[in-house]
Design a protein around this motif. Sequence first.
Motif, PDB file in Angstrom:
ATOM      1  N   ILE A   1      -1.714   3.875  -4.211  1.00 33.01           N
ATOM      2  CA  ILE A   1      -1.374   4.171  -5.610  1.00 33.01           C
ATOM      3  C   ILE A   1       0.079   4.615  -5.730  1.00 33.01           C
ATOM      4  CG2 ILE A   1      -1.868   5.710  -7.566  1.00 33.01           C
ATOM      5  CD1 ILE A   1      -3.974   3.482  -7.065  1.00 33.01           C
ATOM      6  N   LEU A   2       0.547   5.423  -4.776  1.00 38.49           N
ATOM      7  CA  LEU A   2       1.944   5.872  -4.819  1.00 38.49           C
ATOM      8  C   LEU A   2       2.915   4.703  -4.626  1.00 38.49           C
ATOM      9  CD1 LEU A   2       1.673   9.249  -2.900  1.00 38.49           C
ATOM     10  CD2 LEU A   2       2.147   8.921  -5.336  1.00 38.49           C
ATOM     11  N   ILE A   3       2.566   3.770  -3.770  1.00 39.24           N
ATOM     12  CA  ILE A   3       3.409   2.573  -3.618  1.00 39.24           C
ATOM     13  C   ILE A   3       3.435   1.784  -4.928  1.00 39.24           C
ATOM     14  CG2 ILE A   3       3.640   0.339  -2.461  1.00 39.24           C
ATOM     15  CD1 ILE A   3       2.504   1.691   0.064  1.00 39.24           C
ATOM     16  N   ILE A   4       2.286   1.645  -5.559  1.00 36.67           N
ATOM     17  CA  ILE A   4       2.221   0.943  -6.849  1.00 36.67           C
ATOM     18  C   ILE A   4       3.079   1.662  -7.883  1.00 36.67           C
ATOM     19  CG2 ILE A   4       0.711   0.361  -8.797  1.00 36.67           C
ATOM     20  CD1 ILE A   4      -1.525  -0.106  -6.714  1.00 36.67           C
ATOM     21  N   ALA A   5       3.033   2.989  -7.877  1.00 33.96           N
ATOM     22  CA  ALA A   5       3.754   3.768  -8.889  1.00 33.96           C
ATOM     23  C   ALA A   5       5.260   3.778  -8.666  1.00 33.96           C
ATOM     24  CB  ALA A   5       3.227   5.199  -8.904  1.00 33.96           C
ATOM     25  N   PHE A   6       5.695   3.928  -7.427  1.00 33.77           N
ATOM     26  CA  PHE A   6       7.110   4.155  -7.171  1.00 33.77           C
ATOM     27  C   PHE A   6       7.865   2.964  -6.584  1.00 33.77           C
ATOM     28  CE2 PHE A   6       5.268   8.468  -7.131  1.00 33.77           C
ATOM     29  CZ  PHE A   6       6.009   8.997  -8.191  1.00 33.77           C
ATOM     30  N   SER A   7       7.150   1.964  -6.110  1.00 34.29           N
ATOM     31  CA  SER A   7       7.831   0.799  -5.550  1.00 34.29           C
ATOM     32  C   SER A   7       7.032  -0.487  -5.809  1.00 34.29           C
ATOM     33  CB  SER A   7       8.048   1.003  -4.048  1.00 34.29           C
ATOM     34  OG  SER A   7       8.801  -0.038  -3.512  1.00 34.29           O
ATOM     35  N   PRO A   8       6.719  -0.745  -7.077  1.00 31.28           N
ATOM     36  CA  PRO A   8       5.885  -1.924  -7.362  1.00 31.28           C
ATOM     37  C   PRO A   8       6.544  -3.246  -6.968  1.00 31.28           C
ATOM     38  CG  PRO A   8       6.752  -1.002  -9.398  1.00 31.28           C
ATOM     39  CD  PRO A   8       7.116  -0.050  -8.290  1.00 31.28           C
ATOM     40  N   GLU A   9       7.865  -3.293  -7.017  1.00 27.01           N
ATOM     41  CA  GLU A   9       8.553  -4.543  -6.671  1.00 27.01           C
ATOM     42  C   GLU A   9       8.367  -4.912  -5.210  1.00 27.01           C
ATOM     43  OE1 GLU A   9      11.124  -1.108  -5.954  1.00 27.01           O
ATOM     44  OE2 GLU A   9      10.149  -1.760  -7.794  1.00 27.01           O
ATOM     45  N   SER A  10       8.182  -3.905  -4.342  1.00 25.55           N
ATOM     46  CA  SER A  10       7.996  -4.200  -2.918  1.00 25.55           C
ATOM     47  C   SER A  10       6.653  -4.886  -2.657  1.00 25.55           C
ATOM     48  CB  SER A  10       8.098  -2.922  -2.088  1.00 25.55           C
ATOM     49  OG  SER A  10       7.023  -2.055  -2.384  1.00 25.55           O
ATOM     50  N   LEU A  11       5.685  -4.660  -3.535  1.00 24.93           N
ATOM     51  CA  LEU A  11       4.367  -5.275  -3.355  1.00 24.93           C
ATOM     52  C   LEU A  11       4.379  -6.775  -3.664  1.00 24.93           C
ATOM     53  CD1 LEU A  11       2.118  -2.466  -4.851  1.00 24.93           C
ATOM     54  CD2 LEU A  11       2.528  -2.985  -2.444  1.00 24.93           C
ATOM     55  N   GLY A  12       5.374  -7.218  -4.398  1.00 22.81           N
ATOM     56  CA  GLY A  12       5.473  -8.632  -4.726  1.00 22.81           C
ATOM     57  C   GLY A  12       6.214  -9.456  -3.690  1.00 22.81           C
ATOM     58  N   THR A  13       6.730  -8.802  -2.672  1.00 22.24           N
ATOM     59  CA  THR A  13       7.461  -9.500  -1.629  1.00 22.24           C
ATOM     60  C   THR A  13       6.525 -10.431  -0.869  1.00 22.24           C
ATOM     61  OG1 THR A  13       8.869  -7.551  -1.382  1.00 22.24           O
ATOM     62  CG2 THR A  13       8.935  -9.175   0.393  1.00 22.24           C
ATOM     63  N   PRO A  14       6.883 -11.706  -0.739  1.00 18.84           N
ATOM     64  CA  PRO A  14       6.013 -12.641  -0.006  1.00 18.84           C
ATOM     65  C   PRO A  14       5.970 -12.319   1.486  1.00 18.84           C
ATOM     66  CG  PRO A  14       7.702 -13.826  -1.246  1.00 18.84           C
ATOM     67  CD  PRO A  14       8.029 -12.380  -1.337  1.00 18.84           C
ATOM     68  N   VAL A  15       4.829 -12.624   2.070  1.00 18.55           N
ATOM     69  CA  VAL A  15       4.658 -12.454   3.512  1.00 18.55           C
ATOM     70  C   VAL A  15       4.990 -13.797   4.155  1.00 18.55           C
ATOM     71  CG1 VAL A  15       3.016 -11.959   5.357  1.00 18.55           C
ATOM     72  CG2 VAL A  15       2.866 -10.720   3.195  1.00 18.55           C
ATOM     73  N   GLY A  16       6.047 -13.828   4.943  1.00 11.24           N
ATOM     74  CA  GLY A  16       6.470 -15.076   5.595  1.00 11.24           C
ATOM     75  C   GLY A  16       6.868 -16.114   4.573  1.00 11.24           C
ATOM     76  N   ASP A  17       6.511 -17.356   4.843  1.00  6.28           N
ATOM     77  CA  ASP A  17       6.831 -18.457   3.931  1.00  6.28           C
ATOM     78  C   ASP A  17       5.663 -18.791   3.010  1.00  6.28           C
ATOM     79  OD1 ASP A  17       9.336 -18.738   5.043  1.00  6.28           O
ATOM     80  OD2 ASP A  17       8.645 -20.162   6.567  1.00  6.28           O
ATOM     81  N   GLY A  18       4.581 -18.010   3.107  1.00  4.73           N
ATOM     82  CA  GLY A  18       3.382 -18.312   2.335  1.00  4.73           C
ATOM     83  C   GLY A  18       3.428 -17.760   0.926  1.00  4.73           C
ATOM     84  N   VAL A  19       2.286 -17.849   0.264  1.00  9.00           N
ATOM     85  CA  VAL A  19       2.173 -17.381  -1.114  1.00  9.00           C
ATOM     86  C   VAL A  19       1.555 -15.984  -1.206  1.00  9.00           C
ATOM     87  CG1 VAL A  19       2.069 -19.682  -2.109  1.00  9.00           C
ATOM     88  CG2 VAL A  19      -0.035 -18.570  -1.379  1.00  9.00           C
ATOM     89  N   MET A  20       1.113 -15.467  -0.087  1.00 11.13           N
ATOM     90  CA  MET A  20       0.533 -14.115  -0.097  1.00 11.13           C
ATOM     91  C   MET A  20       1.643 -13.079  -0.175  1.00 11.13           C
ATOM     92  SD  MET A  20      -2.712 -14.250   2.541  1.00 11.13           S
ATOM     93  CE  MET A  20      -2.575 -12.537   2.848  1.00 11.13           C
TER      94      MET A  20
END
Length: 101
Positions: free
Chosen positions: A40-59
């Motif tokens: 929840i703290l990551i969602i609150a304070f760094s939501p943009e980091s959660l959208g970073t793709p993992v590798g070359d995929g879509v996840m």
Amino acid sequence: MQLDEKTLTSSPEYKELVSKRSKLIWPLLSLTIIAYMGFILIIAFSPESLGTPVGDGVMSIGLVLGLTLIFFIFAITYVYVRKANREIEPLIRRVHELKGE
């Protein structure tokens, strides 16, 4: 042998049950709260980091963290159920026998 409530709660079997249950529940509860609050703290304070793709995929990292959290909670539940069935349930049966149920 049937005991009244006051005698039952002062019995060694009951005290052992309460002690073992606390030693099982509190660490698992703490781990669960820390995991959820961290997410929840990551969602609150760094939501943009959660959208970073993992590798070359879509996840995204957010999806990976969310799935990891779900599997972590399943693991916590498994540990609780396994230990409760092995350690807590026999103590509960003994306390019920003392109570006369």
